[in-house]
Scaffold this active site. Structure first.
Site, mmCIF file in Angstrom:
data_model
loop_
_atom_site.group_PDB
_atom_site.id
_atom_site.type_symbol
_atom_site.label_atom_id
_atom_site.label_comp_id
_atom_site.label_asym_id
_atom_site.label_seq_id
_atom_site.Cartn_x
_atom_site.Cartn_y
_atom_site.Cartn_z
ATOM 1 N N THR A 59 0.851 -1.189 0.000
ATOM 2 C CA THR A 59 0.000 0.000 0.000
ATOM 3 C C THR A 59 0.883 1.234 0.000
ATOM 4 O O THR A 59 2.000 1.211 0.527
ATOM 5 C CB THR A 59 -0.888 0.071 1.258
ATOM 6 O OG1 THR A 59 -0.020 0.086 2.384
ATOM 7 C CG2 THR A 59 -1.819 -1.085 1.338
ATOM 8 N N GLU A 97 -5.925 -3.228 -0.482
ATOM 9 C CA GLU A 97 -6.313 -4.359 0.380
ATOM 10 C C GLU A 97 -7.544 -5.095 -0.158
ATOM 11 O O GLU A 97 -7.938 -6.123 0.375
ATOM 12 C CB GLU A 97 -6.623 -3.864 1.798
ATOM 13 C CG GLU A 97 -5.416 -3.404 2.588
ATOM 14 C CD GLU A 97 -5.087 -1.932 2.395
ATOM 15 O OE1 GLU A 97 -5.483 -1.359 1.357
ATOM 16 O OE2 GLU A 97 -4.436 -1.353 3.286
ATOM 17 N N LYS A 146 -12.215 18.432 11.720
ATOM 18 C CA LYS A 146 -13.025 18.379 12.939
ATOM 19 C C LYS A 146 -13.205 19.800 13.450
ATOM 20 O O LYS A 146 -12.290 20.400 13.996
ATOM 21 C CB LYS A 146 -12.354 17.480 13.958
ATOM 22 C CG LYS A 146 -12.277 16.073 13.401
ATOM 23 C CD LYS A 146 -11.860 15.021 14.381
ATOM 24 C CE LYS A 146 -12.074 13.664 13.710
ATOM 25 N NZ LYS A 146 -11.017 12.716 13.888
ATOM 26 N N TRP A 188 -17.951 17.075 11.977
ATOM 27 C CA TRP A 188 -17.016 16.747 10.912
ATOM 28 C C TRP A 188 -17.377 17.476 9.610
ATOM 29 O O TRP A 188 -18.543 17.533 9.223
ATOM 30 C CB TRP A 188 -17.046 15.233 10.628
ATOM 31 C CG TRP A 188 -16.424 14.405 11.702
ATOM 32 C CD1 TRP A 188 -15.947 14.841 12.904
ATOM 33 C CD2 TRP A 188 -16.209 12.993 11.659
ATOM 34 N NE1 TRP A 188 -15.451 13.779 13.621
ATOM 35 C CE2 TRP A 188 -15.594 12.636 12.883
ATOM 36 C CE3 TRP A 188 -16.458 11.993 10.727
ATOM 37 C CZ2 TRP A 188 -15.243 11.322 13.180
ATOM 38 C CZ3 TRP A 188 -16.111 10.692 11.024
ATOM 39 C CH2 TRP A 188 -15.504 10.357 12.246
HETATM 40 P P1 AMP Z 1 -4.961 2.581 -2.742
HETATM 41 O O1 AMP Z 1 -4.884 1.427 -1.849
HETATM 42 O O2 AMP Z 1 -3.656 3.267 -2.960
HETATM 43 O O3 AMP Z 1 -5.625 2.234 -4.018
HETATM 44 O O4 AMP Z 1 -5.857 3.664 -2.019
HETATM 45 C C1 AMP Z 1 -7.142 3.363 -1.585
HETATM 46 C C2 AMP Z 1 -7.816 4.613 -1.112
HETATM 47 O O5 AMP Z 1 -7.994 5.520 -2.187
HETATM 48 C C3 AMP Z 1 -9.215 4.376 -0.599
HETATM 49 O O6 AMP Z 1 -9.219 3.916 0.722
HETATM 50 C C4 AMP Z 1 -9.828 5.752 -0.747
HETATM 51 O O7 AMP Z 1 -9.468 6.602 0.326
HETATM 52 C C5 AMP Z 1 -9.182 6.267 -2.003
HETATM 53 N N1 AMP Z 1 -10.079 6.060 -3.141
HETATM 54 C C6 AMP Z 1 -10.061 5.081 -4.059
HETATM 55 N N2 AMP Z 1 -11.048 5.248 -4.967
HETATM 56 C C7 AMP Z 1 -11.712 6.351 -4.610
HETATM 57 C C8 AMP Z 1 -12.856 7.049 -5.122
HETATM 58 N N3 AMP Z 1 -13.488 6.660 -6.219
HETATM 59 N N4 AMP Z 1 -13.265 8.150 -4.446
HETATM 60 C C9 AMP Z 1 -12.632 8.576 -3.337
HETATM 61 N N5 AMP Z 1 -11.560 7.976 -2.813
HETATM 62 C C10 AMP Z 1 -11.095 6.877 -3.437
#
Ligand code: AMP
Length: 541
Positions: free
Chosen positions: A185, A330, A437, A442
């Site tokens: 990640t 994940e 916050k 929020w």
């Molecule tokens: P990653 O593991 O790098 O793909 O990041 C995942 C995170 O990206 C998620 O937990 C979200 O916070 C953000 N994310 C992915 N897709 C979206 C989306 N369509 N809108 C908003 N946030 C997103």
């Protein structure tokens, strides 16, 4: 009583064998790292993956070994995916946008034995060769003529390795729960953590992703994944597209608007996928060049929130449908896709739903909980932390004994804050750590950003919370203006005032040239907080 069904393992090698059998002549096209367009078929890919599998065995790669890749989206990277996983080893994709020392940390944590690297990324490895003791050799993914001069002690040539082997090879059979690929990640806090996928999870995810209401993959689609193969396996497209025999188009390292546009047009692409940052570049190119891509039916937008203005631009200005999707490393990564329901016919209602992250794909279950772990109602208003579970969602992190986000009750805590509405749509209101916050309530930074991005003078926007003596935190709007424009704080406040609650309105606005982007193309809020976190707000003295 058990069903009377054969217990055949779900294995990644079967995807490519099947594509060879039933769609063998379908093309895989690549803008190669060396420059020219490379074109071949699933049959060729299968043959060369078998040759590479033999080469890996000759290098003594065994079941469970981790083999890293440091590579763009290309046919060679595709072959490595299949050859490595096909023999029961683990494809570990490295993100070339990481700092070399962070890359070395990940390689050491994973204990990779070889790295397959694109020729233009070799310098990243040279910078840290001595810091990666588990690496036995680096395979440069090119031919003999393009091999670079390198200080790496054991640099091997990809085409030499493949060319030295026959394709007389049968894919081995093993347990479908065997690990197949590993992706760390992006980890905005703490060290990166490894998501370890299995053959079974990858195949089930591929079935799900191909469905008409998910990514809509089929043999007559032409699919260009802009999303990198080092970012959650290009959202699983190299597996799903192979399952159905779609024509694949790999963009290589050139991801600017003009380069992507040319491939889309030349190859008659029908579907593409990537993060909003990439689509800004493409839309700008389309506007400047007064063009579009008539064959392009669908663009999948995910990775960060898709602004309303982007949905409108694609659909209304350029005639390409938008599918907004949400997921996580994940989660392999698919979680939700936003499509309107057949019963929805009002344009406003449809647009409103498209901005949401969407409904869960079959296989993914979701709930939202408050700080005490109580489940919240699906009313589209209450927001809490989003939890998920399903057959392609990780149950822990690689080589970590404990994880405080994988609960004992079998749910994974995503770190996203969201609502769920009565129609089943999920909407992210923030990352748990980015939510502002203010006075015990929020404020959603994402909602403010999306609203601000609708202003014609705003190219990009980000909102962070800055300390405030009375309210704890207040929103600060950071804007990259559209070319030649200088929107004022007052202009933006007037614009936003009928779009968000009055107490959500940012206390101040800063104009900047660009937003810092992380290794997966997302705005780095941590860096913005470091840079602007002590900004003095007008009424905070
Ligand atoms: P990653 O593991 O790098 O793909 O990041 C995942 C995170 O990206 C998620 O937990 C979200 O916070 C953000 N994310 C992915 N897709 C979206 C989306 N369509 N809108 C908003 N946030 C997103």
């Amino acid at each position: 009583m058990q069903g009377l069904i054969m217990d055949r393992p779900l294995l990644i090698s079967d995807l490519l064998r099947h594509a060879d059998n039933v769609s063998g002549e379908r093309e895989i096209v690549t803008r190669s790292v060396e420059g020219p367009i490379h074109r071949y078929t699933y049959r060729d890919a299968h043959r060369r993956s078998r040759q590479l599998a033999r080469a890996l065995q000759a290098l003594d790669v065994k079941l469970g070994d981790r083999i890293a890749t440091l590579a763009w989206n290309t046919y060679r990277h595709f072959e490595v995916y299949y050859a490595v996983s096909g023999i029961g080893a683990i494809t570990h994709t490295l993100n070339p946008r990481l700092h070399p020392t962070q890359m070395a940390y990940i390689v050491n944590h994973a204990e990779d034995s070889y790295i397959f690297a694109d020729v233009n990324l070799v310098p990243l490895i040279e910078a840290v060769t001595d810091d990666m003791p588990s690496i036995k050799g680096v395979v440069v993914m090119t031919d003999r003529a393009n091999m670079p001069d390198t200080t790496i002690p054991n640099a091997l040539c990809y085409e030499d390795l493949v060319g030295a082997q026959s394709d007389d090879f049968e894919w081995p059979e093993f347990d479908e729960n065997t690990a197949s690929s590993l992706c760390y990640t992006s980890g905005t806090t703490g060290n990166p953590k490894g998501a370890l996928y299995s053959h079974r999870s990858t195949i089930i995810h591929a079935y799900a992703s191909a469905l008409p209401d998910v990514l809509h993959m089929g043999e007559n689609e032409v699919i260009l994944p802009v999303v990198p193969m080092f970012h959650v396996n290009a959202w699983g497209i190299p597996y799903g597209a192979t399952m159905v025999g779609a024509k694949l188009v790999f963009p290589g390292p050139k991801l600017d608007g003009a380069s992507i546009h040319k491939l889309l047009v030349d190859e008659g692409v029908t579907m593409t996928a990537g993060v909003p940052t990439i689509w800004h570049l493409l839309l700008n190119h389309w506007r400047e060049a007064k063009t579009n891509v008539p064959s392009l039916k669908r663009v999948i937008i995910g990775g960060s929130a898709c602004p309303e203005s982007m949905v409108q631009a694609f659909q209304d200005e350029f005639g390409t449908d938008v599918r907004h999707a949400w997921g996580m490393t994940e989660m392999s990564p698919l979680g939700t896709v936003s499509l309107p329901k057949p019963s929805m016919d009002k344009p406003d209602e449809i647009l409103r739903k498209q901005i949401k992250q969407g409904r869960p794909v079959f296989g993914v279950q979701m709930r939202i909980v408050d700080d005490d772990g109580n489940e919240l109602p699906h009313d589209g208003e209450s927001f809490g932390e989003l939890h998920v579970r399903g057959p392609w969602i990780t149950s822990g992190y690689f080589k970590m004994e404990t994880s405080d986000v994988h609960g004992d009750d079998g749910w994974f805590a995503t770190g996203d804050v969201s609502t769920l509405d009565a129609d089943g749509y999920m909407e992210i209101t923030d990352r748990a750590k980015d939510v502002i916050k203010s006075g015990g309530e929020w404020i959603s930074s994402i909602e403010l950003e999306n609203a601000a991005m609708g202003h014609p003078d705003v190219a990009q926007a980000a909102v962070i919370g800055v300390p405030h003596p009375k309210w704890d935190e207040r929103p600060l709007l950071i804007v990259v203006p559209a070319a030649g424009r200088t929107p004022s704080h007052e202009d933006l406040t007037v614009y936003l005032s009928d779009k968000v609650a009055k107490w959500w309105l940012p206390d101040d606005t800063i104009l900047t040239d660009e937003l810092p982007l992380g290794a997966t193309g997302k705005v780095l809020k941590t860096e913005l907080r470091e840079k602007f976190g002590d900004h003095t707000l007008p009424d905070a003295g």
